[in-house]
Design a protein around this motif. Structure first.
Motif, PDB file in Angstrom:
ATOM      1  N   PHE A  11       0.839  -1.216   0.000  1.00 56.69           N
ATOM      2  CA  PHE A  11       0.000   0.000   0.000  1.00 56.69           C
ATOM      3  C   PHE A  11       0.866   1.255   0.000  1.00 56.69           C
ATOM      4  O   PHE A  11       0.528   2.254  -0.629  1.00 56.69           O
ATOM      5  CB  PHE A  11      -0.931   0.021   1.217  1.00 56.69           C
ATOM      6  CG  PHE A  11      -2.044  -0.994   1.137  1.00 56.69           C
ATOM      7  CD1 PHE A  11      -2.602  -1.345  -0.072  1.00 56.69           C
ATOM      8  CD2 PHE A  11      -2.539  -1.581   2.286  1.00 56.69           C
ATOM      9  CE1 PHE A  11      -3.625  -2.276  -0.145  1.00 56.69           C
ATOM     10  CE2 PHE A  11      -3.565  -2.515   2.223  1.00 56.69           C
ATOM     11  CZ  PHE A  11      -4.107  -2.866   1.004  1.00 56.69           C
ATOM     12  N   LEU A  12       1.978   1.172   0.713  1.00 57.76           N
ATOM     13  CA  LEU A  12       2.892   2.325   0.771  1.00 57.76           C
ATOM     14  C   LEU A  12       3.413   2.647  -0.622  1.00 57.76           C
ATOM     15  O   LEU A  12       3.425   3.810  -1.041  1.00 57.76           O
ATOM     16  CB  LEU A  12       4.085   1.998   1.668  1.00 57.76           C
ATOM     17  CG  LEU A  12       3.991   2.338   3.148  1.00 57.76           C
ATOM     18  CD1 LEU A  12       5.207   1.819   3.890  1.00 57.76           C
ATOM     19  CD2 LEU A  12       3.874   3.837   3.364  1.00 57.76           C
TER      20      LEU A  12
ATOM     21  N   ALA B  99      -6.592   1.849   7.713  1.00 55.37           N
ATOM     22  CA  ALA B  99      -7.235   3.166   7.559  1.00 55.37           C
ATOM     23  C   ALA B  99      -6.559   4.191   8.466  1.00 55.37           C
ATOM     24  O   ALA B  99      -6.245   5.313   8.035  1.00 55.37           O
ATOM     25  CB  ALA B  99      -8.721   3.062   7.883  1.00 55.37           C
ATOM     26  N   ILE B 100      -6.313   3.801   9.704  1.00 53.21           N
ATOM     27  CA  ILE B 100      -5.697   4.745  10.641  1.00 53.21           C
ATOM     28  C   ILE B 100      -4.235   5.018  10.245  1.00 53.21           C
ATOM     29  O   ILE B 100      -3.785   6.165  10.229  1.00 53.21           O
ATOM     30  CB  ILE B 100      -5.762   4.211  12.096  1.00 53.21           C
ATOM     31  CG1 ILE B 100      -7.211   4.086  12.563  1.00 53.21           C
ATOM     32  CG2 ILE B 100      -4.989   5.112  13.042  1.00 53.21           C
ATOM     33  CD1 ILE B 100      -7.926   5.383  12.825  1.00 53.21           C
ATOM     34  N   ILE B 101      -3.528   3.952   9.867  1.00 57.05           N
ATOM     35  CA  ILE B 101      -2.114   4.133   9.489  1.00 57.05           C
ATOM     36  C   ILE B 101      -2.007   5.071   8.288  1.00 57.05           C
ATOM     37  O   ILE B 101      -1.223   6.020   8.274  1.00 57.05           O
ATOM     38  CB  ILE B 101      -1.448   2.766   9.166  1.00 57.05           C
ATOM     39  CG1 ILE B 101      -1.281   1.952  10.448  1.00 57.05           C
ATOM     40  CG2 ILE B 101      -0.087   2.962   8.498  1.00 57.05           C
ATOM     41  CD1 ILE B 101      -0.871   0.503  10.233  1.00 57.05           C
TER      42      ILE B 101
ATOM     43  N   VAL C 215      -0.025   4.217  17.035  1.00 58.97           N
ATOM     44  CA  VAL C 215      -0.571   4.781  15.793  1.00 58.97           C
ATOM     45  C   VAL C 215      -1.657   5.813  16.116  1.00 58.97           C
ATOM     46  O   VAL C 215      -1.733   6.881  15.502  1.00 58.97           O
ATOM     47  CB  VAL C 215      -1.135   3.659  14.881  1.00 58.97           C
ATOM     48  CG1 VAL C 215      -1.814   4.243  13.658  1.00 58.97           C
ATOM     49  CG2 VAL C 215      -0.025   2.731  14.456  1.00 58.97           C
ATOM     50  N   TRP C 216      -2.454   5.499  17.108  1.00 60.64           N
ATOM     51  CA  TRP C 216      -3.508   6.446  17.529  1.00 60.64           C
ATOM     52  C   TRP C 216      -2.884   7.749  18.035  1.00 60.64           C
ATOM     53  O   TRP C 216      -3.380   8.840  17.753  1.00 60.64           O
ATOM     54  CB  TRP C 216      -4.363   5.780  18.615  1.00 60.64           C
ATOM     55  CG  TRP C 216      -5.529   6.606  19.066  1.00 60.64           C
ATOM     56  CD1 TRP C 216      -5.754   7.077  20.326  1.00 60.64           C
ATOM     57  CD2 TRP C 216      -6.635   7.057  18.279  1.00 60.64           C
ATOM     58  NE1 TRP C 216      -6.921   7.784  20.381  1.00 60.64           N
ATOM     59  CE2 TRP C 216      -7.498   7.788  19.130  1.00 60.64           C
ATOM     60  CE3 TRP C 216      -6.991   6.914  16.949  1.00 60.64           C
ATOM     61  CZ2 TRP C 216      -8.672   8.380  18.685  1.00 60.64           C
ATOM     62  CZ3 TRP C 216      -8.173   7.502  16.498  1.00 60.64           C
ATOM     63  CH2 TRP C 216      -8.995   8.221  17.365  1.00 60.64           C
ATOM     64  N   GLY C 217      -1.786   7.619  18.727  1.00 62.31           N
ATOM     65  CA  GLY C 217      -1.070   8.808  19.209  1.00 62.31           C
ATOM     66  C   GLY C 217      -0.565   9.652  18.056  1.00 62.31           C
ATOM     67  O   GLY C 217      -0.707  10.881  18.059  1.00 62.31           O
ATOM     68  N   PHE C 218      -0.013   8.971  17.054  1.00 63.22           N
ATOM     69  CA  PHE C 218       0.454   9.706  15.870  1.00 63.22           C
ATOM     70  C   PHE C 218      -0.709  10.382  15.149  1.00 63.22           C
ATOM     71  O   PHE C 218      -0.574  11.478  14.625  1.00 63.22           O
ATOM     72  CB  PHE C 218       1.180   8.760  14.910  1.00 63.22           C
ATOM     73  CG  PHE C 218       2.611   8.510  15.295  1.00 63.22           C
ATOM     74  CD1 PHE C 218       3.522   9.552  15.349  1.00 63.22           C
ATOM     75  CD2 PHE C 218       3.061   7.234  15.603  1.00 63.22           C
ATOM     76  CE1 PHE C 218       4.842   9.337  15.705  1.00 63.22           C
ATOM     77  CE2 PHE C 218       4.373   7.010  15.956  1.00 63.22           C
ATOM     78  CZ  PHE C 218       5.268   8.064  16.017  1.00 63.22           C
TER      79      PHE C 218
ATOM     80  N   ILE D 174     -12.139  -6.713   8.839  1.00 63.11           N
ATOM     81  CA  ILE D 174     -12.579  -5.410   9.374  1.00 63.11           C
ATOM     82  C   ILE D 174     -11.479  -4.817  10.256  1.00 63.11           C
ATOM     83  O   ILE D 174     -11.168  -3.615  10.179  1.00 63.11           O
ATOM     84  CB  ILE D 174     -13.894  -5.567  10.179  1.00 63.11           C
ATOM     85  CG1 ILE D 174     -15.008  -6.009   9.219  1.00 63.11           C
ATOM     86  CG2 ILE D 174     -14.274  -4.277  10.894  1.00 63.11           C
ATOM     87  CD1 ILE D 174     -16.322  -6.315   9.864  1.00 63.11           C
ATOM     88  N   ARG D 175     -10.897  -5.701  11.054  1.00 63.27           N
ATOM     89  CA  ARG D 175      -9.846  -5.250  11.973  1.00 63.27           C
ATOM     90  C   ARG D 175      -8.691  -4.626  11.191  1.00 63.27           C
ATOM     91  O   ARG D 175      -8.270  -3.516  11.465  1.00 63.27           O
ATOM     92  CB  ARG D 175      -9.343  -6.484  12.725  1.00 63.27           C
ATOM     93  CG  ARG D 175      -9.038  -6.226  14.157  1.00 63.27           C
ATOM     94  CD  ARG D 175      -9.007  -7.498  14.936  1.00 63.27           C
ATOM     95  NE  ARG D 175      -8.033  -8.461  14.472  1.00 63.27           N
ATOM     96  CZ  ARG D 175      -8.265  -9.760  14.371  1.00 63.27           C
ATOM     97  NH1 ARG D 175      -9.467 -10.231  14.686  1.00 63.27           N
ATOM     98  NH2 ARG D 175      -7.324 -10.585  13.982  1.00 63.27           N
ATOM     99  N   TRP D 176      -8.247  -5.373  10.194  1.00 68.16           N
ATOM    100  CA  TRP D 176      -7.118  -4.877   9.410  1.00 68.16           C
ATOM    101  C   TRP D 176      -7.488  -3.621   8.620  1.00 68.16           C
ATOM    102  O   TRP D 176      -6.668  -2.744   8.428  1.00 68.16           O
ATOM    103  CB  TRP D 176      -6.605  -5.972   8.466  1.00 68.16           C
ATOM    104  CG  TRP D 176      -5.769  -6.982   9.185  1.00 68.16           C
ATOM    105  CD1 TRP D 176      -5.808  -7.245  10.521  1.00 68.16           C
ATOM    106  CD2 TRP D 176      -4.780  -7.831   8.617  1.00 68.16           C
ATOM    107  NE1 TRP D 176      -4.915  -8.224  10.831  1.00 68.16           N
ATOM    108  CE2 TRP D 176      -4.260  -8.616   9.673  1.00 68.16           C
ATOM    109  CE3 TRP D 176      -4.291  -8.028   7.340  1.00 68.16           C
ATOM    110  CZ2 TRP D 176      -3.271  -9.570   9.482  1.00 68.16           C
ATOM    111  CZ3 TRP D 176      -3.305  -8.985   7.140  1.00 68.16           C
ATOM    112  CH2 TRP D 176      -2.789  -9.748   8.203  1.00 68.16           C
TER     113      TRP D 176
END
Lengths: 699, 579
Positions: A19-20, B554-556, B269-272, B547-549
């Motif tokens: 994806f990157l 999505a967040i990343i 990741v949430w912090g970022f 869904i998890r991935w």
């Protein structure tokens, strides 16, 4: 269970990296301007070990060197790897890259000196220059050096990190990889002439002659560092390195001197096309051969490329590859080049609007965008209208007087044409005709037209928000290469007044001179060209005198100023001017009509004025006071040794006389409204045809 | 290196790899090495200073602790002593206690001075250290003058390369410094200032105080204490940990736990996401409005203050998420620093949810000692007798609170605005405590249902507004600008500027503005869920793999694409990193 869970990690990471890469490719910008994308993209389509000469440098080279012309005329296999504001560091990387791929054939490297004198406006130009270069050790090293810190370096390695903020600028075209080839081998062809630009009202003059006494410009330190690397590299790999400076209006003697010294230090040949003798060899005229004061148009590029073709053929190991095995692809490219790129020149030369449209239609991947301003059909002939009907432009052929009109032709087919009746049907009768649509590569187009019959005359053709329409009376046409995202030609046919467009400047200028049309009677642009050429010739004349010899005859000096109209020569004697005059000198003066001067005696005062080739005023005086002559914004004084010992030629408040013993002469160009030359002949000490003094600071 | 450096992520992965490869008992050594490497990326000088400070604390801790144990031993072992010997023992005990206090105070003073210096950067700029510099230069000149009278040394000194100069140059590495004043100034600027990275310093002070109060024993192993100080996830912005809680967690080896590592990375990741997508984008707007305040109007100041509040929260809590997430990967649980602060119904509650570890630190080491201080209790008793019970009680509330908030203000910065900010919060909390009975009566008299959702919403909004007002005091940087901007809200509000598109020219264009607001809404949504006891990570973990991935990716990619980083963005450091 635990192992299954752990196995997910590499899968997750692989997908993440995928994806990157994909998102990086998506977000990476495609720069079509200055041919940037195709320069790099097409370079990698070249078979290995073919290129023999490579041109590196900034945009002046991008617009100045046509490798296809080099092949067409001399059979040379060259490539123009210059890019917009290409820093020397990027030239260095490109040199390594071209050598990596063509090390068996590469022989000559020509690098433009522009970027040696200054750093690029933004370091981003470095990135732009090498962004699409394939990954190599040289590129990685260059990126590492370019990066400010580790963060910057990592962001350069991953396009997503570097270009992630482009998400809001994404266009549908970004989702598709552009695999087209434009066949110019790095050359960016433009047809516009500088004289057409508003800025040409007071065009900068080429500094015809180089001033050897100037101070050398300080060269950019970082550029020099990379240049040294280039020199070493070329030396190591036995490549011929040549420095050049393409003609531009922003070059100086100081810069020339600095580069000359650099070239001398490294024993490299340096050709500066801004100064004599090379500017003469090109017969380069800035107003006609530049597009904006800095970059060459196709006319200038033709001259410049031709010079290089001659030089490379005779002075390098580059060979004629025509008919040679393995170079057949150049013939294919040449055909495409002629067909696609030179179409711009052909279009610019078309005088008939119907011919123009037919030619534009024949160009591949072209969108012809037409908008009428003011009135567009009154002068069209019946034959032209018939041709338009045949070409599917029936509405244009039958267009009402002062009507609005827009049309769009794509790949030779008329997609639509609209006149005011179409607007009427859209309940838009009182407004200008306006239409929006997308080109095949999703460029957003807006065309507007307003004939005088429907409001204030106006026309507009924008592609992705950039205005390309000349917005002049008649039929405004923009030919747009939608594949490469570049305008091929933008013009206007004033078909309200004449069915045919005026001939190009050179033809019209030559015609005017042939007919003896006075400068005042020429149209604005031709007069501008006339003045430019006049000033150029003045410079050339004076510079040659100054550089070629330190002595010349008074009569030789006077000859060009009295043989042409428009010059006024002021002669003012100071101190003593008669002692060394021979009888031949006096006879020569008499022959020129300078009767009083021919009779000058010991320590006399004298003022003489020659206007348009004939003597209009002379005064010789033996008294004890200086003599004076005054005109509009002009005051001349003369005083012999016993009469004040003075010489002055004041024009518009400035003193131009050298004020030296003997004849002080000033020549003023009435058309340019400037002093052209100022000299003095010490006719007390030496015969008049032996020695003269010039004012050092004058040119 | 900071959290937003590209190298941070590979660094963490490498640290994790090494940590879990090492034998269980030696894992803390791996952590220490990586923490040292992390800290050394800021400069070797800083690291040396921290090693020194830790050494002071370590030594002081051991000495105080040994005095504690000596006293206990004597008390237990010599029970049958005579009265005179008991008196002598008590006297000895008092002496020991005094010694412990002297030790504690000496160590704390050294550290506090450094903290003070750290937060006094603007005073340095304003010439605060000029007298020090002048004095040292004076001494230097005097010494040189005196040495000049001594043969040989005099030659050295008069030769322009005096021994003291050489010594300074040798110690501090100044090769070209010949001017002593410049050398001393450089020492002050380059050595003392960065030392005051006060998160770990506060932790060390707490550590010493806990030893003094016998809440814990001193750490005998210097390197274990060093790990507590330098532990890289918390070195940037805390949390301000207690050694007795976190110390043992750091040195005990933790086994690899897939779920825990996954949860930790999710939190990182949430912090970022909070930091890069929200905080850094909003910082452009806030900086533009308050940095160029003459060009803006009241409505923009208000918007910037509100968004500045969101920015501060996302910046600081984002950093905490990264720190706690990284630490969670190692299996080391750090103290939470935020607990949905904007769900607070009162200012007191707000500060129990915002920067929790700082609040706890001040409570444990400033507030409580003051509350139980005999002198204050005597005064309180006096007031209780003379004026009334409530006055005595209020005295015991207001005085410690005033001290705490004054110190909190000074900790955040030394400008007048920070002082006012401390007074502002101190006053608000004191008043709400002092007038609590009246407020209760009033609400009762007005027949307001204090448990209703509407009233709770009102109270949350009120708390948020009070925080925004507090931001008005600190964001502009000076009281004059604060006054100007606050005044503009009432005199030059010009609300049209908020709707005519002008706000998209304030350093953040409309697509980024929209994305930032959506991201902030997502953070708000997640916060509200957490407030209701829903654990998002566990909820996600319960979803099917796809869904998890999809959520993870999505967040990343939201961070990678919408984040404010890379070219065109200044690598904005964390707001709270300067403390």
């Amino acid at each position: 269970m635990k192992i299954r869970k752990l196995l997910r990690v590499p899968v997750f990471v692989i997908l993440l990296v995928l994806f990157l890469i994909l998102s990086g490719r998506l977000l990476r910008p495609v720069w079509y301007d200055w041919n940037n994308y195709h320069t790099t993209h097409d370079f990698y389509l070249e078979p290995d070990n073919r290129i023999e000469a490579v041109f590196l440098g900034s945009s002046v080279v991008v617009n100045g060197i046509s490798p296809m012309q080099l092949y067409e005329e001399y059979g040379l296999c060259a490539y123009n790897l210059a890019t917009e504001q290409q820093p020397v560091s990027a030239s260095w990387v490109w040199l390594q890259e071209v050598y990596r791929l063509h090390q068996d054939t590469l022989k000559t490297v020509v690098i433009d000196a522009s970027m040696l004198t200054h750093e690029p406006e933004s370091s981003a130009f470095f990135l732009k220059a090498i962004d699409r270069m394939r990954n190599s050790t040289a590129k990685q090293e260059a990126l590492h050096e370019y990066a400010k810190d580790e963060n910057d370096w990592i962001s350069l390695l991953f396009p997503l990190f570097h270009y992630h903020d482009r998400w809001k600028e994404l266009e549908p075209t970004d989702w598709k990889q552009d695999e087209s080839i434009n066949s110019t081998r790095g050359y960016n062809l433009v047809t516009e002439r500088w004289i057409d630009c508003e800025t040409a009202e007071d065009p900068a003059l080429p500094q015809y002659g180089y001033d050897p006494d100037c101070d050398a410009t300080e060269l950019a330190v970082s550029s020099l560092e990379y240049f040294d690397r280039i020199v070493s590299f070329c030396h190591e790999h036995q490549l011929q390195l040549v420095l050049s400076k393409a003609p531009t209006a922003n070059w100086s003697s100081s810069a020339h001197k600095a580069i000359q010294e650099l070239a001398g230090k490294h024993q490299i040949q340096f050709f500066d096309f801004n100064f004599t003798p090379y500017i003469d060899q090109l017969d380069f005229r800035f107003l006609l051969d530049l597009t904006d004061g800095h970059h060459m148009n196709c006319y200038g590029a033709k001259k410049y490329t031709h010079w290089w073709g001659e030089w490379l053929s005779g002075n390098s190991e580059c060979e004629n590859k025509k008919g040679k095995s393995g170079y057949e692809y150049l013939e294919t490219q040449l055909t495409a080049y002629r067909k696609q790129s030179m179409a711009a020149v052909e279009l610019a030369d078309c005088r008939d609007v119907t011919e123009y449209i037919r030619y534009a239609k024949s160009i591949e991947n072209s969108a012809v965008l037409m908008a009428v301003c003011d009135e567009g059909t009154d002068a069209l002939t019946e034959e032209q209208k018939k041709k338009m009907e045949e070409d599917g432009l029936g509405k244009l052929a039958r267009l009402n007087y002062r009507d609005s009109y827009v049309a769009y032709i794509q790949d030779g087919e008329v997609v639509f044409e609209m006149d005011q009746r179409d607007a009427d049907s859209a309940e838009n009768a009182d407004a200008s005709l306006s239409v929006d649509f997308l080109l095949p590569r999703k460029q957003r187009v807006n065309m507007q037209s307003c004939g005088t019959g429907h409001g204030d005359a106006f026309s507009s053709i924008t592609v992705d928000g950039v205005e390309y329409c000349l917005n002049q009376r008649g039929i405004n046409i923009v030919v747009y290469d939608y594949l490469n995202g570049a305008v091929v030609n933008s013009t206007c046919f004033d078909t309200c007044v004449s069915p045919y467009r005026e001939a190009d400047y050179e033809t019209r200028y030559a015609h005017a001179l042939k007919n003896g049309t006075p400068a005042d009677a020429m149209d604005e642009k031709l007069r501008e060209l006339y003045l430019y050429n006049r000033r150029y010739d003045n410079w050339k004349q004076v510079y040659q005198w100054r550089t070629e010899s330190s002595s010349m005859s008074f009569f030789s000096w006077l000859e060009p100023w009295i043989s042409s109209k428009g010059y006024t020569v002021f002669i003012s004697v100071m101190d003593e001017a008669s002692d060394s005059l021979t009888e031949d000198n006096r006879d020569g003066m008499l022959g020129l009509g300078l009767a009083a001067l021919s009779g000058i005696e010991y320590r006399d005062s004298y003022i003489g004025i020659i206007n348009d080739g004939s003597v209009s005023y002379e005064e010789l005086d033996h008294g004890y006071e200086p003599i004076e002559w005054s005109g509009v914004d002009c005051l001349v004084k003369s005083g012999g040794m016993d009469s004040g010992n003075v010489s002055s030629v004041m024009i518009c408040g400035n003193e131009y006389s050298i004020s030296m013993r003997g004849l002080n002469c000033v020549v003023y160009d009435k058309e340019l409204k400037e002093v052209v030359d100022t000299v003095a002949f010490d006719t007390f000490a030496a015969p008049i045809d032996m020695e003269y003094k010039m004012r050092d600071d004058f040119i | 290196m900071i959290f937003t450096d590209y190298l941070f992520f590979p660094f963490v992965l490498l640290a994790l790899l090494f940590y879990f490869i090492l034998p269980l008992r030696a894992r803390w050594i791996g952590l220490l090495v990586f923490s040292l490497v992390f800290f050394c990326t800021w400069g070797l000088d800083y690291c040396l200073v921290v090693l020194l400070i830790t050494f002071i604390a370590w030594l002081a801790g051991i000495v105080i602790d040994s005095r504690n144990h000596t006293r206990t031993k004597r008390k237990n072992g010599e029970a049958s002593e005579t009265k005179s010997s008991l008196e002598a023992g008590e006297s000895e005990s008092r002496r020991k206690k005094q010694n412990r206090i002297i030790l504690l105070v000496s160590a704390v003073v050294i550290i506090l001075v450094l903290v003070y210096v750290r937060t006094q950067q603007n005073l340095i700029a304003a010439g605060f250290f000029e007298p020090v510099v002048r004095t040292v230069s004076g001494w230097n000149a005097a010494i040189r003058g005196w040495l000049g009278t001594i043969p040989y040394l005099g030659e050295l000194v008069s030769g322009g390369k005096g021994w003291n100069t050489a010594l300074f140059q040798w110690i501090f590495g100044f090769k070209n410094a010949t001017d002593k004043t410049a050398v001393v100034q450089s020492v002050v600027y380059t050595w003392i200032v960065p030392v005051g990275i006060s998160y770990y310093v506060l932790s060390l002070i707490g550590y010493l105080a806990d030893i003094y109060w016998k809440k814990q024993c001193a750490e005998r192993n210097y390197f274990k204490l060093l790990l507590f100080v330098l532990y890289f996830p918390k070195i940037l912005e805390g949390p301000i940990s207690k050694h007795r809680i976190v110390g043992p967690r750091l040195v005990e080896g933790h086994r690899f736990d897939y779920t825990r590592v996954c949860f930790g990375l999710q939190r990182v990741v949430w912090g970022f996401f909070k930091k890069l997508v929200i905080a850094d984008h909003l910082s452009f707007l806030v900086n533009e409005v308050f940095g160029n305040y003459q060009a803006h109007v009241g409505s923009e100041f208000l918007l910037a203050a509100v968004l500045g509040t969101v920015q501060l929260y996302c910046d600081f809590s984002g950093c905490m998420d990264i720190a706690l997430g990284v630490s969670e990967c190692f299996g080391i649980q750090l103290e939470e620093n935020f607990r949905q602060p904007f769900a607070s119904c009162s200012v007191a509650e707000f500060w129990r949810r915002w920067h929790i570890t700082l609040g706890v630190w001040f409570k444990d080491y400033v507030f409580m000692p003051l509350v139980i201080s005999p002198r204050l209790m005597r005064i309180s008793g006096f007031l209780r007798e003379r004026i009334g019970k409530r006055a005595g009680k209020n005295f015991m509330t207001v005085i410690p609170l005033a001290v705490v908030w004054l110190l909190t203000g000074l900790w955040h910065g030394t400008g007048k605005n920070y002082l006012l900010w401390g007074i502002y919060w101190g006053a608000l909390i004191s008043l709400s405590t002092v007038f609590d009975p009246e407020i209760r009566k009033l609400t009762k008299w007005l027949k307001i249902d204090t448990d209703s959702e509407g009233f709770r919403f009102f109270r949350k909004s009120r708390t948020f507004c009070l925080f925004v007002i507090g931001r008005f005091i600190t964001i502009p940087g000076s009281l004059a600008v604060s006054w100007y901007t606050a005044q503009s809200v009432f005199t030059d509000f010009t609300p049209l500027r908020l709707v005519d598109g002008s706000i998209f020219t304030l350093g953040i264009d409309w697509p980024r503005f929209i994305v930032t607001l959506l991201a902030a809404a997502l953070v708000g949504f997640v916060g509200s869920k957490r407030e209701k006891g829903v654990h998002i990570r566990e909820w996600i973990a319960a979803r099917p793999l796809l869904i998890r991935w999809a959520i993870y990716y999505a967040i990343i990619f939201a961070v990678l694409i919408f984040g404010a980083y890379g070219p065109g963005y200044d690598a904005s450091s964390f707001v709270y990193m300067r403390y």
